[in-house]
Design a protein around this motif. Structure first.
Motif, PDB file in Angstrom:
ATOM      1  N   PHE A   1     -39.146  21.600 -15.599  1.00  0.00           N
ATOM      2  CA  PHE A   1     -40.573  21.295 -15.659  1.00  0.00           C
ATOM      3  C   PHE A   1     -41.008  20.579 -14.382  1.00  0.00           C
ATOM      4  CE2 PHE A   1     -43.989  18.311 -16.477  1.00  0.00           C
ATOM      5  CZ  PHE A   1     -44.981  19.160 -16.941  1.00  0.00           C
TER       6      PHE A   1
ATOM      7  N   THR B   1     -48.353  14.531 -16.152  1.00  0.00           N
ATOM      8  CA  THR B   1     -48.372  15.965 -15.852  1.00  0.00           C
ATOM      9  C   THR B   1     -48.019  16.781 -17.091  1.00  0.00           C
ATOM     10  OG1 THR B   1     -47.747  15.487 -13.568  1.00  0.00           O
ATOM     11  CG2 THR B   1     -47.432  17.756 -14.319  1.00  0.00           C
ATOM     12  N   LEU B   2     -47.027  16.314 -17.852  1.00  0.00           N
ATOM     13  CA  LEU B   2     -46.620  17.009 -19.063  1.00  0.00           C
ATOM     14  C   LEU B   2     -47.747  17.010 -20.101  1.00  0.00           C
ATOM     15  CD1 LEU B   2     -44.532  18.444 -20.813  1.00  0.00           C
ATOM     16  CD2 LEU B   2     -43.596  16.194 -21.417  1.00  0.00           C
TER      17      LEU B   2
ATOM     18  N   VAL C   1     -41.115  23.085 -11.427  1.00  0.00           N
ATOM     19  CA  VAL C   1     -42.233  24.030 -11.507  1.00  0.00           C
ATOM     20  C   VAL C   1     -43.564  23.337 -11.207  1.00  0.00           C
ATOM     21  CG1 VAL C   1     -43.570  25.474 -13.100  1.00  0.00           C
ATOM     22  CG2 VAL C   1     -41.078  25.638 -13.056  1.00  0.00           C
ATOM     23  N   TYR C   2     -43.709  22.106 -11.692  1.00  0.00           N
ATOM     24  CA  TYR C   2     -44.966  21.383 -11.491  1.00  0.00           C
ATOM     25  C   TYR C   2     -44.948  20.510 -10.237  1.00  0.00           C
ATOM     26  CZ  TYR C   2     -46.937  23.122 -15.782  1.00  0.00           C
ATOM     27  OH  TYR C   2     -47.455  23.955 -16.742  1.00  0.00           O
ATOM     28  N   ARG C   3     -43.958  20.742  -9.385  1.00  0.00           N
ATOM     29  CA  ARG C   3     -43.871  20.097  -8.076  1.00  0.00           C
ATOM     30  C   ARG C   3     -43.943  18.565  -8.131  1.00  0.00           C
ATOM     31  NH1 ARG C   3     -43.729  24.227  -4.748  1.00  0.00           N
ATOM     32  NH2 ARG C   3     -45.030  26.059  -4.999  1.00  0.00           N
ATOM     33  N   LEU C   4     -43.178  18.002  -9.063  1.00  0.00           N
ATOM     34  CA  LEU C   4     -43.081  16.542  -9.133  1.00  0.00           C
ATOM     35  C   LEU C   4     -41.937  16.134  -8.209  1.00  0.00           C
ATOM     36  CD1 LEU C   4     -43.519  16.209 -12.984  1.00  0.00           C
ATOM     37  CD2 LEU C   4     -45.158  15.527 -11.244  1.00  0.00           C
TER      38      LEU C   4
ATOM     39  N   TYR D   1     -39.711  13.136  -8.834  1.00  0.00           N
ATOM     40  CA  TYR D   1     -39.216  13.028 -10.204  1.00  0.00           C
ATOM     41  C   TYR D   1     -37.854  12.350 -10.230  1.00  0.00           C
ATOM     42  CZ  TYR D   1     -36.832  14.573 -14.441  1.00  0.00           C
ATOM     43  OH  TYR D   1     -36.108  14.614 -15.595  1.00  0.00           O
TER      44      TYR D   1
ATOM     45  N   ASN E   1     -50.954  16.759 -19.575  1.00  0.00           N
ATOM     46  CA  ASN E   1     -52.030  17.646 -19.121  1.00  0.00           C
ATOM     47  C   ASN E   1     -51.650  19.118 -19.288  1.00  0.00           C
ATOM     48  OD1 ASN E   1     -54.101  15.852 -18.388  1.00  0.00           O
ATOM     49  ND2 ASN E   1     -53.064  15.355 -16.493  1.00  0.00           N
ATOM     50  N   ALA E   2     -50.399  19.451 -18.995  1.00  0.00           N
ATOM     51  CA  ALA E   2     -49.939  20.835 -19.151  1.00  0.00           C
ATOM     52  C   ALA E   2     -50.000  21.246 -20.622  1.00  0.00           C
ATOM     53  CB  ALA E   2     -48.512  20.984 -18.620  1.00  0.00           C
TER      54      ALA E   2
END
Length: 82
Positions: A45, A65-66, A48-51, A54, A68-69
């Motif tokens: 995750f 981000t999670l 894919v979400y470019r964290l 992380y 919001n997704a």
């Protein structure tokens, strides 16, 4: 705007597992356990979400981000958009 409110010391893994599962990253049980499947799902995750910074699933950016997704995913399902 939608935000998760979480004490960084006590993150409810079930919520994170539920969100990751809903958007297709996690296939395991929603059991509040830190298993290898969960770790891989969290890592994927984040990639894919470019964290880029992380470090942990309880990081504020990760949770935000999670959340919001998940909300976006739910709204797409309810409107019938694919």
């Amino acid at each position: 705007s939608y935000q998760l409110t979480i004490q960084s010391a006590e993150v409810d893994l079930r919520l994170i597992q539920k969100y990751l599962k809903a958007i297709g990253f996690y296939l395991g049980d929603v059991d509040n356990a830190l298993g290898p499947e969960f770790e891989v799902a969290a890592r994927n995750f984040a990639r894919v979400y470019r964290l880029d910074h992380y470090a942990h699933y309880s990081d504020r950016d990760f949770l935000y981000t999670l959340a919001n997704a998940y909300v976006l995913h739910r709204s797409q399902i309810s409107t019938g958009a694919r």
